[in-house]
Design a protein around this motif. Structure first.
Motif, PDB file in Angstrom:
ATOM      1  N   LYS A  94       0.836  -1.197   0.000  1.00  0.00           N
ATOM      2  CA  LYS A  94       0.000   0.000   0.000  1.00  0.00           C
ATOM      3  C   LYS A  94       0.874   1.252   0.000  1.00  0.00           C
ATOM      4  N   SER A  95       0.519   2.182  -0.887  1.00  0.00           N
ATOM      5  CA  SER A  95       1.229   3.456  -0.907  1.00  0.00           C
ATOM      6  C   SER A  95       0.482   4.539  -0.140  1.00  0.00           C
ATOM      7  N   CYS A  96      -0.732   4.218   0.345  1.00  0.00           N
ATOM      8  CA  CYS A  96      -1.535   5.167   1.110  1.00  0.00           C
ATOM      9  C   CYS A  96      -2.328   4.401   2.165  1.00  0.00           C
ATOM     10  N   VAL A  97      -2.291   4.888   3.401  1.00  0.00           N
ATOM     11  CA  VAL A  97      -3.035   4.270   4.493  1.00  0.00           C
ATOM     12  C   VAL A  97      -3.684   5.363   5.335  1.00  0.00           C
ATOM     13  N   SER A  98      -4.675   4.971   6.070  1.00  0.00           N
ATOM     14  CA  SER A  98      -5.270   5.898   7.040  1.00  0.00           C
ATOM     15  C   SER A  98      -4.668   5.628   8.415  1.00  0.00           C
ATOM     16  N   GLN A  99      -4.932   6.543   9.311  1.00  0.00           N
ATOM     17  CA  GLN A  99      -4.383   6.364  10.652  1.00  0.00           C
ATOM     18  C   GLN A  99      -5.014   5.193  11.378  1.00  0.00           C
ATOM     19  N   TYR A 100      -6.128   4.700  10.836  1.00  0.00           N
ATOM     20  CA  TYR A 100      -6.838   3.606  11.500  1.00  0.00           C
ATOM     21  C   TYR A 100      -6.358   2.218  11.027  1.00  0.00           C
TER      22      TYR A 100
ATOM     23  N   LYS B  84       4.183   3.141   9.307  1.00  0.00           N
ATOM     24  CA  LYS B  84       3.620   4.297   8.613  1.00  0.00           C
ATOM     25  C   LYS B  84       3.941   5.585   9.369  1.00  0.00           C
ATOM     26  N   ALA B  85       3.857   6.684   8.633  1.00  0.00           N
ATOM     27  CA  ALA B  85       4.138   7.999   9.210  1.00  0.00           C
ATOM     28  C   ALA B  85       2.948   8.470  10.044  1.00  0.00           C
ATOM     29  N   PRO B  86       3.130   9.507  10.876  1.00  0.00           N
ATOM     30  CA  PRO B  86       1.994  10.114  11.583  1.00  0.00           C
ATOM     31  C   PRO B  86       0.989  10.673  10.573  1.00  0.00           C
ATOM     32  N   PRO B  87      -0.281  10.886  10.970  1.00  0.00           N
ATOM     33  CA  PRO B  87      -1.300  11.416  10.047  1.00  0.00           C
ATOM     34  C   PRO B  87      -0.825  12.691   9.356  1.00  0.00           C
TER      35      PRO B  87
ATOM     36  N   THR C  72       7.349   4.988  -1.337  1.00  0.00           N
ATOM     37  CA  THR C  72       6.847   5.982  -0.387  1.00  0.00           C
ATOM     38  C   THR C  72       5.425   5.641   0.039  1.00  0.00           C
ATOM     39  N   ILE C  73       5.172   5.736   1.361  1.00  0.00           N
ATOM     40  CA  ILE C  73       3.841   5.462   1.923  1.00  0.00           C
ATOM     41  C   ILE C  73       3.326   6.747   2.569  1.00  0.00           C
ATOM     42  N   THR C  74       2.135   7.158   2.183  1.00  0.00           N
ATOM     43  CA  THR C  74       1.505   8.365   2.733  1.00  0.00           C
ATOM     44  C   THR C  74       0.414   7.977   3.714  1.00  0.00           C
ATOM     45  N   THR C  75       0.384   8.670   4.850  1.00  0.00           N
ATOM     46  CA  THR C  75      -0.680   8.469   5.840  1.00  0.00           C
ATOM     47  C   THR C  75      -1.644   9.650   5.760  1.00  0.00           C
ATOM     48  N   LEU C  76      -2.940   9.377   5.598  1.00  0.00           N
ATOM     49  CA  LEU C  76      -3.933  10.446   5.458  1.00  0.00           C
ATOM     50  C   LEU C  76      -4.014  11.290   6.729  1.00  0.00           C
ATOM     51  N   PRO C  77      -4.296  12.596   6.560  1.00  0.00           N
ATOM     52  CA  PRO C  77      -4.537  13.427   7.746  1.00  0.00           C
ATOM     53  C   PRO C  77      -5.698  12.890   8.572  1.00  0.00           C
ATOM     54  N   ALA C  78      -5.708  13.236   9.842  1.00  0.00           N
ATOM     55  CA  ALA C  78      -6.726  12.688  10.749  1.00  0.00           C
ATOM     56  C   ALA C  78      -8.137  13.062  10.350  1.00  0.00           C
ATOM     57  N   ASP C  79      -8.337  14.227   9.710  1.00  0.00           N
ATOM     58  CA  ASP C  79      -9.696  14.656   9.377  1.00  0.00           C
ATOM     59  C   ASP C  79     -10.129  14.244   7.975  1.00  0.00           C
ATOM     60  N   ASP C  80      -9.310  13.480   7.259  1.00  0.00           N
ATOM     61  CA  ASP C  80      -9.694  13.033   5.914  1.00  0.00           C
ATOM     62  C   ASP C  80     -10.480  11.746   5.956  1.00  0.00           C
ATOM     63  N   PRO C  81     -11.431  11.590   5.057  1.00  0.00           N
ATOM     64  CA  PRO C  81     -12.168  10.326   4.989  1.00  0.00           C
ATOM     65  C   PRO C  81     -11.247   9.190   4.529  1.00  0.00           C
ATOM     66  N   ARG C  82     -11.605   7.985   4.908  1.00  0.00           N
ATOM     67  CA  ARG C  82     -10.725   6.855   4.612  1.00  0.00           C
ATOM     68  C   ARG C  82     -10.632   6.554   3.118  1.00  0.00           C
ATOM     69  N   ASP C  83     -11.612   6.931   2.284  1.00  0.00           N
ATOM     70  CA  ASP C  83     -11.564   6.593   0.888  1.00  0.00           C
ATOM     71  C   ASP C  83     -10.667   7.523   0.075  1.00  0.00           C
ATOM     72  N   ARG C  84     -10.006   8.463   0.708  1.00  0.00           N
ATOM     73  CA  ARG C  84      -9.105   9.350   0.003  1.00  0.00           C
ATOM     74  C   ARG C  84      -7.933   8.575  -0.623  1.00  0.00           C
ATOM     75  N   CYS C  85      -7.632   7.386  -0.142  1.00  0.00           N
ATOM     76  CA  CYS C  85      -6.505   6.593  -0.665  1.00  0.00           C
ATOM     77  C   CYS C  85      -6.770   6.032  -2.054  1.00  0.00           C
ATOM     78  N   GLU C  86      -8.004   6.163  -2.515  1.00  0.00           N
ATOM     79  CA  GLU C  86      -8.311   5.572  -3.816  1.00  0.00           C
ATOM     80  C   GLU C  86      -7.498   6.188  -4.943  1.00  0.00           C
ATOM     81  N   GLY C  87      -7.043   7.402  -4.774  1.00  0.00           N
ATOM     82  CA  GLY C  87      -6.274   8.055  -5.825  1.00  0.00           C
ATOM     83  C   GLY C  87      -4.801   7.728  -5.817  1.00  0.00           C
TER      84      GLY C  87
END
Length: 457
Positions: free
Chosen positions: A375-381, A414-417, A441-456
């Motif tokens: 995964k190149s994108c994950v959420s904080q959860y 993973k990195a902090p949000p 590179t792995i990006t962690t979504l900001p805490a206030d972003d919805p989880r589906d933002r990783c689709e891009g």
């Protein structure tokens, strides 16, 4: 029994000899009645002439002419001349993994020039591995010398030594058996070709190269010998020039299912107009290539040309020998499949060039690609992702991540949000030292972003 033999002799039969390989016999007959008797026998599958020649007005020296060769080359560190086609097809890279050791290649052709020192006094130089060159004649005589030049050039492309004296062969550490079965490329004796196949098998050849014949000139006796030999557990891989008629008709024996038919391509990747093509086309190689100096036949010390499908099939035979050297327990079908997978379009066979031109480095299991999956994108959860190294090549490999771990997969923190973290990986082939690296590179979504933002991502 004596009366029966007398009766057959009276009806036109002379002496006969068994082939010793398959239940076939070469028999002298005198008259049409003897032929009728043979064809009526229930144990006879077919009757054919022992000698089949191509009709006039074809010139008998076709393929024997020699022209100078000066383009598409560079000089190797030892001083040998290496064609550009070798470089384009990954041959020089493949030598980092194998040079054809412990493999016997048989060439069924016009023989070899006895004045060619590279095949005799220079064949096993101190700079190379011990190897054996064996010149033979299909008729059992000692007349194996090449009066054409074609066979000498083919032997050179496949197995000339890496000694700094001229041309170097693709499988330059292999053992070579040169079998003289004919004196011209388009005039040949079916009994001699059959006997040459028998000789090649008896000598333990894993690869048999053939570049002779014309379209519409099949031969049952030769076909049976090839099919029988090919079906054995350690049977050779037969490789043949598809022909130079420029039409969709393969020559015999390239047209056989048991034979790899090779198309000639120019250095720009297009099929040469003179090369035959069609449904039998299986793989291709780029030409021209050069062969070693042969002073008796070629008159000077200049390199001699071997182009078109003779050159292409010689190169593929050399590559097949390299594969057998890496995988000595493989069957001919295994090596054939590897040639397909190492070609330029392995999943799409066409009538122009089969599966395409074969890359020798890929064929011998060279390290051709590295991909890091995960995964190149994950959420904080989400949990920390796993990164996997995917390699194309036989290996074995060593792995080194930027974290210091030396496995093919790691658990990536993973990195902090709102942040990202990168991991680098270096992979080395432990046989030839080829090294490839990737940065992931792995990006962690900001805490206030919805989880589906990783689709891009």
């Amino acid at each position: 029994m004596s009366s029966a033999r007398t009766s057959l002799r009276d009806r036109g039969f002379g002496t006969g000899t068994s082939t010793g390989f398959l239940p076939a016999i070469a028999l002298h007959i005198n008259g049409i009645e003897a032929l009728r008797v043979l064809r009526r026998l229930p144990v006879v599958d077919y009757v054919q002439p022992a000698i089949q020649r191509n009709p006039a007005p074809l010139t008998l020296d076709f393929g024997c002419g020699v022209t100078s060769w000066t383009d598409y080359r560079y000089t190797a560190p030892r001083g040998d001349v290496i064609p550009e086609s070798y470089i384009s097809q990954g041959v020089t890279q493949a030598w980092g993994r194998t040079q054809g050791d412990n493999v016997t290649v048989a060439i069924i052709d016009t023989g070899v020039d006895p004045a060619q020192d590279q095949f005799f006094s220079q064949f096993s130089p101190a700079t190379g591995p011990p190897r054996v060159f064996t010149p033979l004649a299909a008729d059992g005589s000692t007349t194996w010398n090449d009066v054409c030049g074609h066979g000498t050039r083919v032997v050179g492309v496949i197995g000339a030594p890496h000694d700094g004296l001229g041309m170097v062969g693709i499988a330059w550490a292999s053992d070579v058996v040169s079998i003289r079965s004919h004196s011209s490329v388009i005039v040949w004796d079916s009994q001699r070709i059959h006997d040459a196949v028998v000789l090649a098998a008896a000598r333990g050849a894993r690869v048999v190269q053939m570049a002779f014949g014309m379209p519409y000139n099949g031969d049952d006796l030769v076909a049976d010998a090839i099919a029988f030999s090919y079906a054995q557990p350690t049977g050779p891989l037969f490789i043949a020039a598809i022909g130079n008629s420029g039409d969709p008709n393969a020559t015999f024996p390239a047209e056989m299912d048991e034979v790899v038919a090779v198309v000639a391509m120019s250095m720009d990747g297009q099929r040469m107009p003179s090369s035959s093509w069609g449904p039998a086309a299986e793989v291709a190689a780029k030409v021209p290539v050069a062969a070693p100096n042969a002073p008796t036949l070629f008159g000077t010390n200049a390199l001699a040309q071997l182009s078109m499908t003779s050159g292409a099939s010689s190169q593929i035979a050399g590559i097949a020998a390299l594969v057998f050297s890496i995988h000595p327990t493989w069957r001919n079908t295994d090596v054939r499949t590897r040639l397909h997978s190492a070609a330029s379009h392995p999943f799409e066979r066409n009538w122009q060039n089969g599966y395409g031109d074969v890359n020798a480095f890929k064929a011998v299991g060279g390290f051709t690609r590295l991909v890091v999956g995960g995964k190149s994108c994950v959420s904080q959860y989400e949990p920390d992702p796993v990164l996997n190294a995917v390699t194309e090549g036989d290996g074995p490999f060593s792995y080194l991540w930027s974290t210091g771990e030396q496995t093919n997969s790691i658990l990536a923190r993973k990195a902090p949000p709102g942040g990202s973290v990168s991991y680098s990986l270096a992979v080395t082939d432990l046989i030839d030292g080829t090294r490839r690296s990737e940065l992931y590179t792995i990006t962690t979504l900001p805490a206030d972003d919805p989880r589906d933002r990783c689709e891009g991502f």
